[in-house]
Design an enzyme around this catalytic site. Structure first.
Site, PDB file in Angstrom:
ATOM      1  N   ASP A  52       1.013  -1.412   0.014  1.00  0.00           N
ATOM      2  CA  ASP A  52       0.122  -0.274   0.018  1.00  0.00           C
ATOM      3  C   ASP A  52       0.897   1.269   0.069  1.00  0.00           C
ATOM      4  OD1 ASP A  52       1.059  -0.094   2.610  1.00  0.00           O
ATOM      5  OD2 ASP A  52      -0.801   0.128   3.358  1.00  0.00           O
ATOM      6  N   CYS A 103       5.128  -0.068   2.664  1.00  0.00           N
ATOM      7  CA  CYS A 103       5.744  -1.550   2.780  1.00  0.00           C
ATOM      8  C   CYS A 103       6.957  -1.433   3.528  1.00  0.00           C
ATOM      9  CB  CYS A 103       6.000  -2.190   1.471  1.00  0.00           C
ATOM     10  SG  CYS A 103       6.818  -1.261   0.236  1.00  0.00           S
ATOM     11  N   HIS A 158       8.854  -3.044  -3.905  1.00  0.00           N
ATOM     12  CA  HIS A 158       8.235  -3.577  -2.746  1.00  0.00           C
ATOM     13  C   HIS A 158       9.021  -3.986  -1.578  1.00  0.00           C
ATOM     14  CE1 HIS A 158       5.216  -5.150  -0.092  1.00  0.00           C
ATOM     15  NE2 HIS A 158       5.492  -6.297  -0.342  1.00  0.00           N
TER      16      HIS A 158
END
Length: 566
Positions: free
Chosen positions: A221, A224, A329
């Protein structure tokens, strides 16, 4: 003397403010925040020929990935942590951040052999673009990777050496690493999903098999990185807002240091990074490493960290481990064999995992105590059964021994008495045996002789006629107790009449201790609980009285001579 090429005529729609300066000596670059101006260098940065006239290297003032102090090497040489500076440019205190290569290749997409600073210089060197115009070189950004440094984006073929216009600088600044995020998104879209999944599976398996680490998935979101750090520090990724707030506050308190690594306005940068959906980068990693005083290790498709951010003070605490996936990520890398939650929060005398160990010790101690108590109870049960068994065996042995003794006494009495009075001896012994086996609890208070004399005196006139005194209560009491009256003795003792009633019968029984044992035994030891004591005693009393009367009649007949008929 350097010969510069002739100035090309500008296009009709060109902006005069963006034209390069005329040939001649380069003016000194303005000291705008201590930035590093980078000219069209060699293959490591710009793609053209390097300027070998001069070079100045900046240094990291405190613990950080860049090395301490100036780097060795000839003037103008390009290093991993430094950039060559053209003549006339001013080198400020803002060094370039380290940049490990992305997963696409050793030097990044489009990177040449000397491109050790990132993956965004593809095509820039070939066009001869001047990078970093009179301002600081940006490091990191909203969605940057672990340690990737950035350059400003400018139109191809346009650049300035020292004094570019402020308007153009603001247009070219943008976010601190927005170009890398766009490039990473484009690379992700171009990659095969099956290949990405296979690479992720290999990465997780390699970390688990070689290091014993487990990759814990974080929510994608935009927060991370802060989620991964919150999972490492607090054990809960939902604490990412607290981690982000503390990190931004730490950056603001140390703005004089961290602002050197941000291309845009530092306050604007901090305000944007306070949003929960804004990505973090290596500037925030360095801040959190110093804030929690724990190293931050970044793993990217390798079992060894590609970058490590150190705190100000060295210690033996476990590092904060995060994994970097697809250049976009972060996940948390957890060591299941060593607790790290709570380390770095400034708790006094805090020992990671001590609470779990204490709870485990208490649980083991409680379990052991419960087990010991259970075993003690089982031992008591077994001991009770053993004692009851021994008591039953002793009672059985005593009963068998007493009955055997009675039989032996009866045999001895028959042998001593002879065939003169077999019926009387057998009757007396049988009555004594029956009385002994009746299981009386109180031998002294319940004598069959006493009960017979008190309740049912039969034939009192016969006793008066014969002139024989009935047995005294004391004598009957002695006969009623075990040992049996069938003890061995002379025949005169049985025919003496009154002398027999007063003679001490205790001397006839050598085993007096057996009587005390039998008196303490309950009727259940003989198995006579189901019999009625009154019936047994009545039958024994009747037989004994009948035998006694018969013996008296025979004795009277033998003593009195028959009357003379003449």
């Amino acid at each position: 003397m350097t010969i510069l090429p002739k100035k090309k005529p500008p296009p009709p729609d060109a902006d005069p403010a963006n034209e390069p300066p005329p040939p001649g000596p380069l003016p000194p670059a303005p000291r705008r925040g201590g930035g590093v101006g980078v000219g069209g260098g060699g293959t490591g940065v710009g793609g053209g020929e390097r300027d070998r006239d001069s070079g100045v290297v900046g240094a990291r003032p405190r613990a950080s990935p860049p090395p301490q102090g100036p780097l060795p090497g000839p003037p103008g040489a390009l290093h991993r942590w430094a950039l060559a500076v053209p003549p006339g440019a001013v080198a400020g205190p803002r060094p370039q951040q380290a940049s490990p290569p992305p997963c696409g290749g050793p030097g990044g997409p489009g990177g040449g052999p000397g491109d050790a600073l990132g993956a965004t210089t593809a095509g820039v060197g070939a066009a001869g673009v001047v990078v970093g115009v009179g301002g600081p070189v940006g490091v990191g950004g909203c969605c940057s990777g672990p340690g990737h440094s950035k350059r400003r984006r400018q139109a191809p073929g346009v650049g300035a050496v020292g004094g570019a216009s402020p308007e153009r600088e603001e247009v070219g600044a943008g976010y601190n690493s927005e170009d890398e995020y766009e490039a990473a998104a484009a690379r992700i879209e171009a990659m095969d999903p099956a290949t990405v999944e296979q690479q992720e599976h290999w990465f997780e398996k390699a970390l688990r098999d070689k290091k014993g680490f487990i990759i814990k998935q974080m929510k994608e979101d935009g927060a991370c990185l802060f989620r991964a750090v919150a999972d490492q520090v607090y054990g809960d990724q939902d604490m990412h807002e607290v981690v982000r707030k503390h990190c931004m506050d730490y950056l603001m308190k140390n703005a004089d240091y961290f602002s050197n690594y941000v291309t845009e306005d530092f306050t604007t940068y901090i305000n944007r990074k306070r949003k929960n959906n804004c990505h973090g980068n290596h500037i925030e990693m360095q801040a959190m490493a110093e804030m929690y005083n724990r190293p931050v290790e970044v793993y990217q498709y390798s079992t060894e960290p590609i970058n490590t951010f150190h705190g100000i003070h060295q210690n033996e605490d476990e590092p904060i481990r995060v994994s970097y996936h697809r250049n976009i990520h972060y996940n948390s890398v957890v060591n299941p064999n060593k607790a790290t939650i709570g380390v770095g929060l400034g708790l006094p005398s805090f020992k990671p995992g001590f609470a779990e160990q204490s709870l485990m010790k208490n649980a083991i101690k409680t379990s052991e105590e419960s087990w010991i108590e259970q075993q003690m109870l089982e031992d008591k049960k077994r001991a009770t059964d053993w004692e009851a068994t021994n008591e039953a065996i002793e009672e059985q042995v005593a009963r068998e021994s007493y009955l055997q003794w009675l039989r032996d006494q009866e045999k001895q009495a028959r042998q001593v008495r002879g065939p003169s009075q077999p019926r009387k001896a057998s009757a007396t012994c049988s009555s004594a045996t029956a009385a002994a086996s009746s299981g009386l609890e109180e031998w002294t208070s319940r004598s069959p002789r006493q009960r017979s004399s008190a309740s049912s005196p039969e034939h009192p006139e016969l006793h008066a006629e014969l002139g024989i005194k009935p047995p005294s209560p004391g004598t009957v009491l002695a006969l009623a107790k075990p040992p049996s009256p069938c003890a061995p003795g002379t025949s005169s003792q049985f025919s003496a009449g009154a002398d027999r009633a007063t003679s001490p019968l205790v001397s006839l029984y050598p085993a007096l201790e057996c009587r005390a044992l039998i008196q303490q035994m309950s009727p259940s030891a003989f198995g006579l609980n189901d019999w009625d004591d009154d019936e047994i005693l009545a039958s024994v009393l009747a037989v004994s009285q009948q035998e006694y009367l018969d013996s008296m009649k025979k004795n009277k007949v033998h003593r009195d001579p028959p009357p003379d008929k003449s």
